[in-house]
Design a protein around this motif. Structure first.
Motif, short mmCIF file in Angstrom:
data_model
loop_
_atom_site.label_atom_id
_atom_site.label_comp_id
_atom_site.label_asym_id
_atom_site.label_seq_id
_atom_site.Cartn_x
_atom_site.Cartn_y
_atom_site.Cartn_z
N GLY A 194 -23.90 32.43 0.15
CA GLY A 194 -22.68 33.10 0.60
C GLY A 194 -22.30 32.81 2.03
O GLY A 194 -21.17 33.08 2.45
N LEU A 205 -20.76 24.91 -3.82
CA LEU A 205 -21.02 25.38 -2.45
C LEU A 205 -21.90 26.62 -2.46
O LEU A 205 -22.79 26.78 -1.61
CB LEU A 205 -19.71 25.66 -1.72
N TRP A 206 -21.65 27.53 -3.40
CA TRP A 206 -22.45 28.75 -3.48
C TRP A 206 -23.90 28.42 -3.81
O TRP A 206 -24.82 28.98 -3.22
CB TRP A 206 -21.87 29.67 -4.54
N ILE A 260 -15.95 23.64 -7.30
CA ILE A 260 -16.33 23.35 -5.92
C ILE A 260 -16.95 24.58 -5.27
O ILE A 260 -17.97 24.49 -4.58
CB ILE A 260 -15.11 22.85 -5.12
N CYS A 261 -16.35 25.74 -5.50
CA CYS A 261 -16.92 26.98 -4.94
C CYS A 261 -18.30 27.26 -5.53
O CYS A 261 -19.20 27.72 -4.82
CB CYS A 261 -15.99 28.15 -5.20
N GLY A 262 -18.47 26.99 -6.81
CA GLY A 262 -19.78 27.18 -7.42
C GLY A 262 -20.83 26.26 -6.83
O GLY A 262 -21.97 26.69 -6.57
N ALA A 309 -16.39 30.47 6.59
CA ALA A 309 -14.99 30.06 6.39
C ALA A 309 -14.05 31.22 6.68
O ALA A 309 -12.99 31.03 7.30
CB ALA A 309 -14.80 29.54 4.97
N PHE A 348 -19.05 30.86 2.74
CA PHE A 348 -17.82 31.60 2.57
C PHE A 348 -17.59 32.59 3.71
O PHE A 348 -16.46 32.80 4.14
CB PHE A 348 -17.83 32.32 1.21
N LEU A 371 -11.28 24.01 -8.17
CA LEU A 371 -11.65 24.89 -7.06
C LEU A 371 -12.82 25.79 -7.44
O LEU A 371 -13.72 26.03 -6.62
CB LEU A 371 -10.45 25.74 -6.64
N ALA A 372 -12.83 26.29 -8.67
CA ALA A 372 -13.94 27.13 -9.11
C ALA A 372 -15.24 26.33 -9.13
O ALA A 372 -16.29 26.83 -8.73
CB ALA A 372 -13.64 27.71 -10.49
#
Length: 62
Positions: A47, A41-42, A37-39, A53, A50, A34-35
């Motif tokens: 931002g 996407l970022w 994937i978030c990285g 979402a 997010f 998850l970290a």
């Protein structure tokens, strides 16, 4: 008649010790995925993804 509790279930003690360790490893892998994937996407969208979402979750719940 008293029973020594250390005599009961010695065979199953190793199996019970492995279950929490496997759970911790699985949760750690999920956390790192998850970290990552978030990285990604970022880096790709900033931002805004997010914020979008969070707004979608807010509007769908309330």
């Amino acid at each position: 008649m008293q029973t020594n509790t250390s005599d009961l279930g010695d065979e199953g003690a190793a199996d019970q010790a492995q279950a929490p360790r496997g759970l911790i490893v699985a949760l750690a892998l999920i956390f790192f995925a998850l970290a990552a994937i978030c990285g990604v996407l970022w880096m790709r969208y900033g931002g805004q993804v997010f914020i979008d979402a969070a707004l979608f979750a807010w509007r769908s719940c309330f």
